[in-house]
Design an enzyme around this catalytic site. Structure first.
Site, short mmCIF file in Angstrom:
data_model
loop_
_atom_site.label_atom_id
_atom_site.label_comp_id
_atom_site.label_asym_id
_atom_site.label_seq_id
_atom_site.Cartn_x
_atom_site.Cartn_y
_atom_site.Cartn_z
N CYS A 2 27.88 17.61 -45.29
CA CYS A 2 27.20 16.46 -45.86
C CYS A 2 26.69 16.90 -47.22
CB CYS A 2 26.01 16.06 -45.00
SG CYS A 2 26.47 15.77 -43.29
N ARG A 27 31.94 16.14 -50.16
CA ARG A 27 31.41 16.82 -48.98
C ARG A 27 31.36 15.92 -47.76
NH1 ARG A 27 28.54 21.53 -50.39
NH2 ARG A 27 27.52 21.44 -48.39
N TRP A 74 29.08 13.21 -43.44
CA TRP A 74 30.38 13.47 -42.81
C TRP A 74 30.04 13.70 -41.34
CZ3 TRP A 74 32.87 18.05 -40.78
CH2 TRP A 74 34.27 17.97 -40.73
N ASN A 100 21.89 18.89 -44.06
CA ASN A 100 23.29 19.33 -43.99
C ASN A 100 23.30 20.54 -43.06
OD1 ASN A 100 25.97 19.98 -44.52
ND2 ASN A 100 25.42 21.23 -46.27
N GLY A 101 24.26 20.57 -42.12
CA GLY A 101 24.33 21.68 -41.18
C GLY A 101 24.31 21.15 -39.76
N GLU A 479 51.19 28.24 -50.06
CA GLU A 479 50.23 27.40 -50.78
C GLU A 479 50.84 26.04 -51.12
OE1 GLU A 479 47.26 27.08 -51.34
OE2 GLU A 479 47.04 25.90 -53.16
N LYS A 483 49.35 22.43 -49.98
CA LYS A 483 49.01 21.35 -50.93
C LYS A 483 49.66 20.03 -50.50
CE LYS A 483 46.40 22.53 -52.48
NZ LYS A 483 45.66 23.71 -52.56
N GLU A 486 47.95 18.59 -47.41
CA GLU A 486 46.59 18.12 -47.67
C GLU A 486 46.53 16.75 -48.33
OE1 GLU A 486 43.40 21.19 -49.15
OE2 GLU A 486 45.36 21.67 -49.96
N HIS A 502 65.53 33.57 -38.41
CA HIS A 502 64.87 34.00 -37.17
C HIS A 502 64.19 32.82 -36.47
CE1 HIS A 502 65.77 38.11 -38.16
NE2 HIS A 502 65.31 37.89 -39.38
N LYS A 601 35.20 19.72 -49.36
CA LYS A 601 35.53 20.83 -50.27
C LYS A 601 34.93 22.17 -49.85
CE LYS A 601 36.73 22.16 -54.75
NZ LYS A 601 38.12 22.40 -54.35
C1 F6R Z 1 42.80 23.87 -50.04
C2 F6R Z 1 41.40 24.22 -50.14
C3 F6R Z 1 40.80 25.02 -49.06
C4 F6R Z 1 39.90 26.12 -49.64
C5 F6R Z 1 39.18 26.86 -48.51
C6 F6R Z 1 38.35 28.02 -49.03
O1 F6R Z 1 43.23 23.12 -51.12
O2 F6R Z 1 40.72 23.85 -51.07
O3 F6R Z 1 41.78 25.56 -48.24
O4 F6R Z 1 40.68 26.99 -50.40
O5 F6R Z 1 38.36 25.96 -47.82
O6 F6R Z 1 37.35 27.57 -49.91
P1 F6R Z 1 36.60 28.58 -50.85
O7 F6R Z 1 37.60 29.12 -51.81
O8 F6R Z 1 35.56 27.74 -51.53
O9 F6R Z 1 36.03 29.65 -49.99
#
Ligand code: F6R
Length: 606
Positions: A2, A27, A74, A100-101, A479, A483, A486, A502, A601
């Site tokens: 949150c 968030r 959230w 938050n938490g 990666e 992407k 996501e 394999h 995020k």
């Molecule tokens: C993917 C993404 C997440 C973060 C992960 C780690 O696009 O953003 O997978 O990379 O949550 O976050 P940080 O780097 O802030 O520890």
């Protein structure tokens, strides 16, 4: 997760709270609320949905007042609803709280408080905090004392912002395992889950530490521990500017941040390298030269995109610095029981510097007496503070939930760290000279955005995608798949190209396209043979190939060209088309690529 915002000062609180919430919307965005305090009155508003709904609901109403708290939710405990939206309050409408938490013992607390006559209005864990403080106030304690007593009973993780409506000249904040910052202005203070909410308001930030309570008045702040003993604090200058936190001419933050790639790589190496002499200077590591010399093994702990950057780092440290590396998901590392020898160091890689699992991995390393290092973007964040030494990315704020520019800067920083730790400096000059060319080469790839947009349109009905690469481009493939998943919700898998036969090859057919990262390098022949196997099964191939390389023409259905570079630097180029491909795929499907469903995020809960 949150998002929390608080304000106390001479100005009006509502505009500060709403712009802060909008910046924190990444968030959580299922409901939101504000409470504003003035002249003995409390004005509250809660709404379902995004912040613009709350904004519309407060428009035209009387929400004047210069003390306020606000929240974007959230949902964790209880469905998204107005009743469950924060701020929450006690029975007497005296204690107002946003949180938050997770309050882990909220069921026991709630039962206990109901037994003592409290009436609950929501299903949340947070509401118990307000009633618990009210209960202690009944004992005749003052608000601060009641808050301390409550905090001692609460188990879990929290960032709390609170107001005693009998005394709205003070804002209270408390932190345990969930981030919370105080912004220092002129005659005003701000609270926020993340400093990005305060961009444009102040650059002076205090990071509250675990176990601290702040009592904030418009003209002063007192920070104490739960025993009411003052604790020292530092005001950190954040060099982020408002322009960096706005979309500008771009339709989405994600696109803007992909286009920031050239500058992000430059910012990561600026002032740190001397290509002519092959020298790397990392101020953040200079204080512990002996400890760095003692590193015999490195564990890189990270999550998500940062983990994939770490996998590229593994190649750097092993091939450039001759240090054996193991990369672990921080969420696994924290619960693993493994023997450590004293030469092991743990490197945490984190954009936000607040990811709960990465932080826990770091703390575990410290408990085991290991040297801890960090590569972190957010200055002053918890991980940055708790590592023994480290370097900042200098990538500026990353607002899009899907990480793009942070990945580039992490890879650059990992390279610099490996070069710095290498004892044998042969070949460094050539690598650094080429690193200086990378921003210009990224620009050439970005100029192909219209072509990549067309390609993603061509494949927009595909339900599945395979991403392939080898060596440095294997983590890049992982990666790329992340992407795409996501932001477009298309199922995608990343795979080492040599692993195809394999197992994964079984999936390949005309409806299962492959995105192959196949620049010309020492391993091109091998990856080309892997692509032959796919072509033989009529699998469509989109290949990322080096300019002027004609060898893939007969294999690939579509080609995206990247400039030639040295192999270790390839991910800095090859990831760009993957980020753009995912971006356009999500946009074509009409999704909000900046805020993908179900994601937040900075993941500050386990
Ligand atoms: C993917 C993404 C997440 C973060 C992960 C780690 O696009 O953003 O997978 O990379 O949550 O976050 P940080 O780097 O802030 O520890």
């Amino acid at each position: 997760m949150c998002g929390i915002v608080g304000y106390i000062g001479d100005g009006e609180s509502l505009p500060v709270l709403l712009t802060g919430l909008k910046a924190l919307e990444y968030r959580g965005y299922d409901s939101a609320g504000v409470a504003i305090f003035s002249r003995g009155a409390v004005k509250e508003k809660k709404s379902l949905g995004r912040i613009n709904v709350l904004e519309a609901a407060t428009k035209g109403g009387d929400f004047s007042g210069s003390t306020g708290i606000a929240h974007t939710r959230w949902a964790t405990h209880g469905v998204p609803s107005e009743a469950n939206a924060h701020p929450h309050r006690d029975c007497g409408r005296r204690v107002f709280v946003v949180h938050n938490g997770i309050i882990e013992n909220y069921r026991e607390l709630k039962e206990y408080l109901i037994g003592r006559g409290h009436k609950f209005l929501s299903e949340t864990d947070t509401e118990s905090v307000a009633h618990l403080i009210e209960d202690f106030l009944k004992d005749g304690r003052d608000f601060k004392d009641a808050l301390f007593a409550a905090l001692k009973m609460i188990k879990g993780a929290y960032a709390l912002a609170l107001v005693d409506s009998n005394d709205p000249e003070k804002l209270y904040a408390a932190r345990l395992s969930s981030p919370l910052v105080v912004g220092v202005g002129a005659g005003e203070y701000f609270l926020a889950s993340d400093p990005s909410a305060l961009i444009g308001r102040t650059k002076d930030i205090i990071y509250l530490k675990d176990g601290e309570v702040a009592v904030v008045r418009r003209d002063n702040i007192e920070i104490v521990n739960f025993e009411n003993v003052p604790t020292p604090y530092e005001i950190i200058k954040l060099e982020w500017n408002l322009e960096e936190a706005q979309k500008g001419k771009y339709p989405h933050f994600m696109l803007k941040e992909i286009f920031e790639g050239p500058e992000v790589v430059r910012a990561a190496f600026r002032g740190r390298i001397n290509a002519k002499d092959g020298a790397v200077k990392l101020g953040g590591l200079e204080l512990i030269p002996e400890k760095l010399k003692g590193i015999k093994r490195l564990v890189i702990a990270a999550c998500g995109t940062s983990y994939y950057a770490g996998l590229i780092g593994e190649y750097f440290f092993e091939e450039i610095a001759d240090i054996p590396v193991e990369v672990q998901f921080a969420s696994e590392f924290r619960y693993r029981r493994e023997p450590f020898d004293p030469g092991t160091a743990v490197l945490a890689v984190s954009q936000s510097g607040e990811t709960a699992d990465t932080l826990a991995a770091l703390r575990k390393a410290k408990e085991n007496g290991l040297l801890t290092l960090g590569i972190v973007n957010v200055v002053g964040s918890t991980i940055a503070r708790e590592t023994d030494a480290g370097i900042y990315n200098h990538a500026g704020p990353e607002i899009g939930v899907a990480s793009t520019k942070a990945f580039l800067s992490q890879v650059t920083c990992l390279l610099l760290m490996a070069l710095y730790l290498a004892k044998d400096k042969t070949g460094q000059s050539a690598l650094l000279r080429e690193l200086e060319n990378i921003p210009g080469k990224i620009e050439k790839i970005l100029a192909q955005a219209p072509l990549i947009e067309k390609l993603s349109e061509k494949y927009q009905d595909s339900q599945n995608f395979l991403f392939l690469g080898r060596r440095y481009n294997y983590p890049t493939a992982l990666e790329g798949a992340l992407k795409l998943k996501e932001v477009s919700y298309i199922h995608a898998e990343g795979c080492g190209a040599g692993e195809m036969k394999h197992g994964p090859l079984a999936m390949i057919g005309p409806d299962f396209p492959t995105l192959a990262i196949a620049p010309q390098n020492g391993i091109s022949d091998k990856i080309n043979s892997n692509l032959e196997e796919i072509k033989a099964r009529r699998g469509p191939i989109v290949a990322i190939a080096t300019e002027n390389d004609e060898s893939l023409g007969s294999l690939a259905s579509d080609l995206i060209r990247v400039p030639a570079t040295l192999e270790p630097l390839e991910p800095l180029l090859t990831v760009i088309p993957l980020q753009l491909f995912a971006y356009y795929a999500g946009v074509k499907k009409g999704y909000d690529v900046d805020k993908p469903r179900n994601l937040a995020k900075s993941v500050t809960v386990e």
